[in-house]
Write a protein that holds these residues in place. Structure first.
Motif, PDB file in Angstrom:
ATOM      1  N   ILE A   1       0.849  -1.194   0.000  1.00  0.00           N
ATOM      2  CA  ILE A   1       0.000   0.000   0.000  1.00  0.00           C
ATOM      3  C   ILE A   1       0.882   1.240   0.000  1.00  0.00           C
ATOM      4  N   GLU A   2       0.281   2.358  -0.297  1.00  0.00           N
ATOM      5  CA  GLU A   2       1.035   3.617  -0.306  1.00  0.00           C
ATOM      6  C   GLU A   2       1.237   4.108   1.122  1.00  0.00           C
ATOM      7  N   ARG A   3       2.451   4.584   1.405  1.00  0.00           N
ATOM      8  CA  ARG A   3       2.732   5.114   2.741  1.00  0.00           C
ATOM      9  C   ARG A   3       2.116   6.494   2.893  1.00  0.00           C
ATOM     10  N   GLN A   4       1.583   6.738   4.083  1.00  0.00           N
ATOM     11  CA  GLN A   4       1.045   8.065   4.364  1.00  0.00           C
ATOM     12  C   GLN A   4       2.177   9.083   4.507  1.00  0.00           C
ATOM     13  N   SER A   5       3.242   8.682   5.225  1.00  0.00           N
ATOM     14  CA  SER A   5       4.417   9.553   5.390  1.00  0.00           C
ATOM     15  C   SER A   5       5.576   8.906   4.654  1.00  0.00           C
ATOM     16  N   LYS A   6       5.825   9.398   3.457  1.00  0.00           N
ATOM     17  CA  LYS A   6       6.873   8.789   2.631  1.00  0.00           C
ATOM     18  C   LYS A   6       8.253   9.122   3.178  1.00  0.00           C
ATOM     19  N   ASN A   7       9.177   8.211   2.964  1.00  0.00           N
ATOM     20  CA  ASN A   7      10.565   8.387   3.425  1.00  0.00           C
ATOM     21  C   ASN A   7      11.484   8.470   2.210  1.00  0.00           C
ATOM     22  N   PRO A   8      11.920   9.678   1.830  1.00  0.00           N
ATOM     23  CA  PRO A   8      12.769   9.820   0.634  1.00  0.00           C
ATOM     24  C   PRO A   8      14.155   9.219   0.793  1.00  0.00           C
ATOM     25  N   ASN A   9      14.541   8.885   2.026  1.00  0.00           N
ATOM     26  CA  ASN A   9      15.862   8.306   2.280  1.00  0.00           C
ATOM     27  C   ASN A   9      15.892   6.791   2.126  1.00  0.00           C
ATOM     28  N   MET A  10      14.733   6.188   1.884  1.00  0.00           N
ATOM     29  CA  MET A  10      14.644   4.740   1.670  1.00  0.00           C
ATOM     30  C   MET A  10      14.219   4.469   0.243  1.00  0.00           C
ATOM     31  N   GLU A  11      14.844   3.500  -0.406  1.00  0.00           N
ATOM     32  CA  GLU A  11      14.460   3.155  -1.768  1.00  0.00           C
ATOM     33  C   GLU A  11      13.034   2.626  -1.821  1.00  0.00           C
ATOM     34  N   THR A  12      12.591   2.013  -0.727  1.00  0.00           N
ATOM     35  CA  THR A  12      11.214   1.509  -0.653  1.00  0.00           C
ATOM     36  C   THR A  12      10.315   2.478   0.112  1.00  0.00           C
ATOM     37  N   GLY A  13      10.740   3.727   0.232  1.00  0.00           N
ATOM     38  CA  GLY A  13      10.076   4.679   1.120  1.00  0.00           C
ATOM     39  C   GLY A  13       8.723   5.172   0.682  1.00  0.00           C
ATOM     40  N   ASP A  14       8.272   4.821  -0.530  1.00  0.00           N
ATOM     41  CA  ASP A  14       6.940   5.249  -0.988  1.00  0.00           C
ATOM     42  C   ASP A  14       5.850   4.271  -0.593  1.00  0.00           C
ATOM     43  N   VAL A  15       6.264   3.078  -0.155  1.00  0.00           N
ATOM     44  CA  VAL A  15       5.265   2.032   0.094  1.00  0.00           C
ATOM     45  C   VAL A  15       5.514   1.347   1.426  1.00  0.00           C
ATOM     46  N   GLU A  16       4.540   0.571   1.849  1.00  0.00           N
ATOM     47  CA  GLU A  16       4.669  -0.325   2.999  1.00  0.00           C
ATOM     48  C   GLU A  16       3.779  -1.530   2.744  1.00  0.00           C
ATOM     49  N   VAL A  17       3.937  -2.544   3.562  1.00  0.00           N
ATOM     50  CA  VAL A  17       3.148  -3.769   3.384  1.00  0.00           C
ATOM     51  C   VAL A  17       2.178  -3.899   4.548  1.00  0.00           C
ATOM     52  N   LEU A  18       0.893  -3.916   4.236  1.00  0.00           N
ATOM     53  CA  LEU A  18      -0.137  -4.200   5.239  1.00  0.00           C
ATOM     54  C   LEU A  18      -0.180  -5.715   5.436  1.00  0.00           C
ATOM     55  N   VAL A  19       0.254  -6.159   6.616  1.00  0.00           N
ATOM     56  CA  VAL A  19       0.494  -7.586   6.854  1.00  0.00           C
ATOM     57  C   VAL A  19      -0.820  -8.311   7.160  1.00  0.00           C
ATOM     58  N   SER A  20      -0.982  -9.461   6.493  1.00  0.00           N
ATOM     59  CA  SER A  20      -2.141 -10.311   6.757  1.00  0.00           C
ATOM     60  C   SER A  20      -1.745 -11.617   7.444  1.00  0.00           C
ATOM     61  N   GLU A  21      -0.484 -12.041   7.277  1.00  0.00           N
ATOM     62  CA  GLU A  21       0.026 -13.253   7.934  1.00  0.00           C
ATOM     63  C   GLU A  21       1.451 -12.988   8.415  1.00  0.00           C
TER      64      GLU A  21
END
Length: 584
Positions: free
Chosen positions: A79-99
């Motif tokens: 999912i898209e991150r609410q507060s993006k982190n420009p210092n991380m290559e993956t900083g635009d997204v996060e994973v909503l965990v189901s398991e």
């Protein structure tokens, strides 16, 4: 499968994708109603999110129990991150965990596994497997891999064949002590671990493998200095039907290739410098030519007055330190104390300030006038604003002392820039080196080095004057490679061994297999070996080779992680017919 993507892979283009990740917990932030967990693998870090509005109570509770360095597997939606982190290559997204699956728990690590860690070197070496998880160490090992692969690519494209040679060999004198390995099946006899594959690569040339290379472990049981390992890695190479120029051209090509592919640097010039000139101008045989401060020999302009210190010296020599005239007397006194340290060993230092108005101020004004000091400035190349530092004494000692001072001043002045590269070939080394304690000569490189053409007869009359058909490749003040044209006939090899003090019987016992091989059509050949550890550290812009070795040993030659070397069980010693008598 344990993972569909790596922890450094996810981007905005993956939003709404179902993914499975696996890795280590970097850190966790628990806000009660929401938990964020950073999961890490070799490729990067991805932020996980557990949200009580979208996550089950059981899963939230499980996430609360995660500790640093737990090994986990998660499944979820990008999912898209609410507060993006420009210092991380993956900083635009996060994973909503189901398991969430805990694959393995972890004790609290003895230091924080982050780029800037709180762990001292001793602790990090003891837990090196944890240290490798940190980006600086991980990236250094990946950098070493990249260099190794480029070496293999270049040499393979040039027609070199990678051939493995044995690790269990016989002990041969090559300049350092051997590591010995007892043989159970041959009681009372020992193998030695190779200091280099020297004789084997020569035998490969006899065998017709005219272009050989190997990235190989070598072993030397010698007293360790700050940045030396008892086991080290060489890029070992040999070529048949070549002269010195062929080898220099080939390995200039390798060095250019590495600088371009690894650092994006184009280097055209590989100057050639005679060994004698390197010693005269820089005081050592691996000069750093990224900066000046060449030596100026002052005997002719400093030994005509009543200053006994200079008059009694074999050599009076100085360097001009750029901008050093601005140093205060206190700063100069500290510099004098520095050269008087036991590690350098000078008895003192004379200095001359080259003032901006063209005058000179010296610590020996009592003995030398302005005209004298102007000649010193001319010889050392000093300009207005510079400081001339002068040492005197025995030739070899004073050169080594001034060389140490030159490098120290370059370090202080920021002249040793890690992103600048200045290669240099040093050629025409002495074939033999005199041991002042015993009065005997020994090979400066090794016993198989050929003398320069036409100089073999000088071995009887002037052994110290014979030049070796040898060469070292120097990069930024470090010897990164060295080699020679080899002796390839039995008669010349026998003469060489005789001058090194071997009797006919000793020569046959030690090197009979090689000399016998020379009688079966040995071709002219020569080679070179690069120190991979040192080469990688220089290309990486760092000074310490241990930073680029997966499991290094400390300055005492110990592996503190596995606690080696270690005592051997008495039963094993008996099986090998070994009895220990430890000297107190």
């Amino acid at each position: 499968m344990y993972r569909t993507h790596s922890c450094g892979e996810l981007r905005a283009s993956h939003i709404n994708t179902e993914v499975t990740l696996a890795g280590w917990v970097q850190k966790s932030r628990d806000k009660g109603f929401m938990i964020w967990v950073d999961v890490r693998d070799r490729y990067g870090i991805t932020q996980l999110i557990f949200d009580e509005e979208r996550t089950s109570a059981d899963l939230m509770e499980k996430a609360k129990g995660l500790g640093r360095e737990f090994v986990i597997q998660v499944k979820g939606t990008v999912i898209e991150r609410q507060s993006k982190n420009p210092n991380m290559e993956t900083g635009d997204v996060e994973v909503l965990v189901s398991e969430l699956t805990i694959l393995n728990e972890s004790k609290l690590p003895p230091f924080t596994i982050e780029d800037d860690t709180d762990g001292g070197e001793d602790v990090r070496m003891k837990y090196r497997y944890l240290d490798i998880r940190r980006n600086p160490v991980k990236e250094n090992l990946m950098f070493r891999h990249k260099v190794s692969m480029e070496v293999r690519k270049y040499l393979s494209d040039e027609g070199f064949i990678d051939v493995e040679t044995p690790y269990l060999i016989k002990s041969t004198p090559e300049g350092a002590r051997d590591f010995l390995v007892p043989s159970r099946m041959n009681q009372g006899q020992f193998y030695a671990l190779p200091q280099s594959p020297q004789t084997f690569k020569q035998l490969l040339m006899v065998g017709g493998m005219d272009k050989y290379f190997q990235i190989v472990k070598c072993f030397r049981d010698e007293d360790l200095r700050a940045d030396r390992q008892p086991e080290f890695t060489q890029i070992d190479c040999e070529m048949a039907f070549v002269e010195q120029e062929d080898i220099l051209n080939t390995f200039e090509g390798l060095t250019r290739h590495l600088l371009k592919e690894i650092r994006g640097v184009e280097v055209e010039k590989f100057p050639r410098m005679q060994y004698d000139d390197a010693m005269r101008l820089y005081g050592n045989d691996k000069p750093d030519i990224r900066f000046g401060m060449e030596f100026g020999e002052l005997n002719k302009v400093a030994q005509h007055k009543d200053f006994k210190v200079f008059n009694s010296a074999e050599l009076v020599v100085g360097i001009a330190v750029p901008g050093g005239a601005s140093y205060t007397r206190k700063e100069i006194d500290k510099l004098i104390d520095w050269v008087k340290r036991p590690q350098v060993g000078a008895l003192g230092m004379v200095y001359v300030k080259c003032n901006e108005d063209g005058s000179y101020k010296s610590s020996v004004d009592k003995f030398y006038d302005q005209d004298d000091l102007a000649k010193w400035a001319e010889v050392t190349g000093a300009k207005a604003g510079d400081l001339i530092c002068v040492l005197s004494g025995e030739v070899n000692k004073v050169r080594a002392q001034l060389s140490a001072l030159r490098m120290e001043m370059a370090e202080r002045l920021g002249l040793r820039k890690p992103d600048e590269f200045a290669p240099l070939w040093v050629v025409d080394f002495p074939l033999l080196e005199l041991d002042e304690e015993t009065g005997h000569y020994h090979a400066m490189h090794h016993p198989f080095t050929s003398p320069k053409p036409g100089q073999l007869d000088l071995l009887d009359s002037q052994p110290g004057e014979v030049k070796a058909n040898a060469y070292d490749l120097v990069l930024n003040g470090n010897e990164i490679g060295g080699g020679s044209i080899r002796i390839h006939d039995k008669e010349t090899q026998a003469i060489m061994l005789k001058h090194l003090g071997f009797s006919d019987e000793e020569a046959k016992a030690q090197f009979g297999f090689l000399m016998d091989a020379f009688e079966y059509g040995a071709p002219p050949h020569g080679g070179i070996a690069f120190g991979l550890d040192r080469l990688v550290s220089i290309l990486g812009g760092q000074e310490t080779i241990r930073d680029f070795i997966a499991f290094p040993k400390n300055n005492s030659g110990r592996d503190v992680m596995i606690d080696a070397p270690a005592n051997i069980d008495e039963e094993q010693l008996q099986e090998l017919s070994i009895k220990l008598e430890i000297k107190e």
